[in-house]
Design a protein around this motif. Sequence first.
Motif, PDB file in Angstrom:
ATOM      1  N   THR A  55       0.822  -1.206   0.000  1.00  8.40           N
ATOM      2  CA  THR A  55       0.000   0.000   0.000  1.00  8.40           C
ATOM      3  C   THR A  55       0.859   1.259   0.000  1.00  8.40           C
ATOM      4  OG1 THR A  55      -1.715  -1.200   1.218  1.00  8.40           O
ATOM      5  CG2 THR A  55      -1.864   1.203   1.182  1.00  8.40           C
ATOM      6  N   LEU A  56       1.902   1.282   0.836  1.00  5.87           N
ATOM      7  CA  LEU A  56       2.767   2.449   0.899  1.00  5.87           C
ATOM      8  C   LEU A  56       3.495   2.690  -0.420  1.00  5.87           C
ATOM      9  CD1 LEU A  56       4.322   2.000   4.473  1.00  5.87           C
ATOM     10  CD2 LEU A  56       2.544   3.618   3.773  1.00  5.87           C
ATOM     11  N   LEU A  57       4.019   1.628  -1.012  1.00  7.14           N
ATOM     12  CA  LEU A  57       4.736   1.780  -2.277  1.00  7.14           C
ATOM     13  C   LEU A  57       3.799   2.156  -3.411  1.00  7.14           C
ATOM     14  CD1 LEU A  57       7.156  -1.261  -1.965  1.00  7.14           C
ATOM     15  CD2 LEU A  57       7.779   1.151  -1.899  1.00  7.14           C
ATOM     16  N   ALA A  58       2.570   1.640  -3.368  1.00 11.07           N
ATOM     17  CA  ALA A  58       1.589   1.998  -4.397  1.00 11.07           C
ATOM     18  C   ALA A  58       1.222   3.470  -4.323  1.00 11.07           C
ATOM     19  CB  ALA A  58       0.345   1.132  -4.245  1.00 11.07           C
ATOM     20  N   ILE A  59       1.061   3.973  -3.113  1.00 10.16           N
ATOM     21  CA  ILE A  59       0.728   5.393  -2.938  1.00 10.16           C
ATOM     22  C   ILE A  59       1.904   6.271  -3.369  1.00 10.16           C
ATOM     23  CG2 ILE A  59       0.180   7.154  -1.216  1.00 10.16           C
ATOM     24  CD1 ILE A  59      -1.330   4.995   0.343  1.00 10.16           C
ATOM     25  N   ALA A  60       3.127   5.799  -3.083  1.00 12.25           N
ATOM     26  CA  ALA A  60       4.310   6.605  -3.374  1.00 12.25           C
ATOM     27  C   ALA A  60       4.575   6.751  -4.863  1.00 12.25           C
ATOM     28  CB  ALA A  60       5.529   5.999  -2.691  1.00 12.25           C
ATOM     29  N   GLY A  61       4.242   5.750  -5.654  1.00 10.40           N
ATOM     30  CA  GLY A  61       4.517   5.879  -7.092  1.00 10.40           C
ATOM     31  C   GLY A  61       4.115   4.668  -7.892  1.00 10.40           C
ATOM     32  N   GLY A  62       3.096   4.002  -7.454  1.00  6.19           N
ATOM     33  CA  GLY A  62       2.711   2.771  -8.110  1.00  6.19           C
ATOM     34  C   GLY A  62       2.081   2.933  -9.472  1.00  6.19           C
ATOM     35  N   THR A  63       1.616   4.129  -9.818  1.00  4.61           N
ATOM     36  CA  THR A  63       0.951   4.320 -11.106  1.00  4.61           C
ATOM     37  C   THR A  63       1.935   4.542 -12.247  1.00  4.61           C
ATOM     38  OG1 THR A  63       0.748   6.695 -10.647  1.00  4.61           O
ATOM     39  CG2 THR A  63      -1.107   5.276 -10.022  1.00  4.61           C
ATOM     40  N   SER A 133       1.386 -19.219   2.740  1.00  3.03           N
ATOM     41  CA  SER A 133       1.823 -18.483   1.552  1.00  3.03           C
ATOM     42  C   SER A 133       0.656 -18.236   0.608  1.00  3.03           C
ATOM     43  CB  SER A 133       2.924 -19.261   0.836  1.00  3.03           C
ATOM     44  OG  SER A 133       4.043 -19.470   1.661  1.00  3.03           O
ATOM     45  N   ALA A 134      -0.190 -19.248   0.425  1.00  2.00           N
ATOM     46  CA  ALA A 134      -1.344 -19.098  -0.470  1.00  2.00           C
ATOM     47  C   ALA A 134      -2.304 -18.033   0.042  1.00  2.00           C
ATOM     48  CB  ALA A 134      -2.067 -20.440  -0.607  1.00  2.00           C
ATOM     49  N   VAL A 135      -2.529 -18.011   1.363  1.00  5.61           N
ATOM     50  CA  VAL A 135      -3.405 -16.975   1.935  1.00  5.61           C
ATOM     51  C   VAL A 135      -2.823 -15.590   1.680  1.00  5.61           C
ATOM     52  CG1 VAL A 135      -4.323 -16.040   4.093  1.00  5.61           C
ATOM     53  CG2 VAL A 135      -4.360 -18.513   3.692  1.00  5.61           C
ATOM     54  N   ASP A 136      -1.516 -15.449   1.884  1.00  2.66           N
ATOM     55  CA  ASP A 136      -0.844 -14.166   1.671  1.00  2.66           C
ATOM     56  C   ASP A 136      -0.969 -13.729   0.217  1.00  2.66           C
ATOM     57  OD1 ASP A 136       0.612 -11.923   2.235  1.00  2.66           O
ATOM     58  OD2 ASP A 136       2.548 -12.905   2.278  1.00  2.66           O
ATOM     59  N   ILE A 137      -0.755 -14.641  -0.712  1.00  2.00           N
ATOM     60  CA  ILE A 137      -0.828 -14.313  -2.138  1.00  2.00           C
ATOM     61  C   ILE A 137      -2.240 -13.910  -2.538  1.00  2.00           C
ATOM     62  CG2 ILE A 137      -0.669 -15.326  -4.447  1.00  2.00           C
ATOM     63  CD1 ILE A 137       1.726 -16.934  -3.420  1.00  2.00           C
ATOM     64  N   ILE A 138      -3.229 -14.643  -2.057  1.00  6.10           N
ATOM     65  CA  ILE A 138      -4.628 -14.324  -2.398  1.00  6.10           C
ATOM     66  C   ILE A 138      -4.995 -12.933  -1.884  1.00  6.10           C
ATOM     67  CG2 ILE A 138      -7.029 -14.945  -1.926  1.00  6.10           C
ATOM     68  CD1 ILE A 138      -6.096 -17.883  -1.926  1.00  6.10           C
ATOM     69  N   VAL A 139      -4.592 -12.619  -0.655  1.00  7.01           N
ATOM     70  CA  VAL A 139      -4.880 -11.294  -0.089  1.00  7.01           C
ATOM     71  C   VAL A 139      -4.226 -10.201  -0.920  1.00  7.01           C
ATOM     72  CG1 VAL A 139      -4.474  -9.794   1.900  1.00  7.01           C
ATOM     73  CG2 VAL A 139      -5.261 -12.129   2.252  1.00  7.01           C
ATOM     74  N   LEU A 140      -2.960 -10.386  -1.298  1.00  8.01           N
ATOM     75  CA  LEU A 140      -2.240  -9.376  -2.079  1.00  8.01           C
ATOM     76  C   LEU A 140      -2.855  -9.188  -3.462  1.00  8.01           C
ATOM     77  CD1 LEU A 140       1.435 -10.297  -1.124  1.00  8.01           C
ATOM     78  CD2 LEU A 140       0.239  -8.191  -0.530  1.00  8.01           C
ATOM     79  N   ILE A 141      -3.219 -10.278  -4.111  1.00 10.64           N
ATOM     80  CA  ILE A 141      -3.816 -10.164  -5.446  1.00 10.64           C
ATOM     81  C   ILE A 141      -5.171  -9.478  -5.377  1.00 10.64           C
ATOM     82  CG2 ILE A 141      -4.800 -11.513  -7.350  1.00 10.64           C
ATOM     83  CD1 ILE A 141      -2.543 -13.494  -7.011  1.00 10.64           C
ATOM     84  N   LEU A 142      -5.957  -9.800  -4.359  1.00 13.97           N
ATOM     85  CA  LEU A 142      -7.264  -9.153  -4.202  1.00 13.97           C
ATOM     86  C   LEU A 142      -7.105  -7.660  -3.945  1.00 13.97           C
ATOM     87  CD1 LEU A 142      -9.262 -11.773  -2.092  1.00 13.97           C
ATOM     88  CD2 LEU A 142      -9.617 -11.148  -4.493  1.00 13.97           C
ATOM     89  N   ILE A 143      -6.172  -7.288  -3.073  1.00 14.74           N
ATOM     90  CA  ILE A 143      -5.947  -5.868  -2.799  1.00 14.74           C
ATOM     91  C   ILE A 143      -5.438  -5.160  -4.054  1.00 14.74           C
ATOM     92  CG2 ILE A 143      -4.496  -4.249  -1.511  1.00 14.74           C
ATOM     93  CD1 ILE A 143      -4.689  -6.137   0.858  1.00 14.74           C
ATOM     94  N   GLY A 144      -4.492  -5.786  -4.744  1.00 15.11           N
ATOM     95  CA  GLY A 144      -3.974  -5.189  -5.971  1.00 15.11           C
ATOM     96  C   GLY A 144      -5.041  -5.022  -7.029  1.00 15.11           C
ATOM     97  N   SER A 145      -5.933  -6.013  -7.141  1.00 15.05           N
ATOM     98  CA  SER A 145      -6.976  -5.945  -8.164  1.00 15.05           C
ATOM     99  C   SER A 145      -8.071  -4.949  -7.801  1.00 15.05           C
ATOM    100  CB  SER A 145      -7.578  -7.349  -8.359  1.00 15.05           C
ATOM    101  OG  SER A 145      -8.649  -7.320  -9.266  1.00 15.05           O
TER     102      SER A 145
END
Length: 273
Positions: A55-63, A133-145
């Motif tokens: 989240t922090l890196l996305a806000i800083a310049g993720g676009t 690991s699978a739970v972590d990946i699913i959470v990250l992909i959902l947040i990213g999407s």
Amino acid sequence: MSQGQPLGIRRGAALNELTRDLRLVGRHVYYEQLSFWLNPIGAVFSIGFSVVFLTLLAIAGGTSKVASLGGAPLIQYYVASFCAYGVMSVCFSNLAITLVIRRENRQLMRLRLSPLPTWVLVAATSLNAAIISAVDIIVLILIGSLAFHVTLPAQPFALVLVVLIGVGCFSMMGVAASTAIPNQESAGPVVSLVFFVLVFLSGLYFPLAPGSALAMISNWFPVRHMITAVFATFSSQPGTAAFPWQDLLIMVIWGAVGALVALRRFRWEPRRR
């Protein structure tokens, strides 16, 4: 029929033994999961670290878009790299520290003296790491999407293969690393220092320019290949290989080396002070 009966009996006994061992694996995974989720602070930090930094890196310049990544937005790279980080953190860092603590607390020695087969313990520990690991990946992909409009992985089957090989590779490296740590007091600092230096140099927080000195150095380590392999499964650029075979091969080699070290040096009993 009389000659075939003993063979049938042996096969039935082997099948029953395998079924019993698989049940033991499932039961041990269940207790490992209970131990993980009943420690909410540890669970939140294990999964929440990736989410907070993403989240922090996305806000800083993720676009912004990165030319070296084929014009892909930086946030897509961050989602992929922190998916890789989640696997590496759970399977290498957390596992190494946990094994040292259990060894020094004599928990491993008690398990060794129990009827629990060694391979069941190893399989259950690896499966537990794979689930987290699978739970972590699913959470990250959902947040990213949902939050940052990152496209879903273009090669989902390749992502599954990368994660499975990554779990095996870094689990074996975590077991191997635990054999070099003398006591539980030093486990956290030693593992954290090695791990965070490697993930930083391997481009977790910023894409490495191809051909740069840092990229050439980090290419010797599996951390870099785990990150690039996961990112490759997100890429839909023309000409991109469906499966990042070179990255997977290097991770397999590192996993095999870790397994050899673990087999030769693994200790069930505490080290003598």
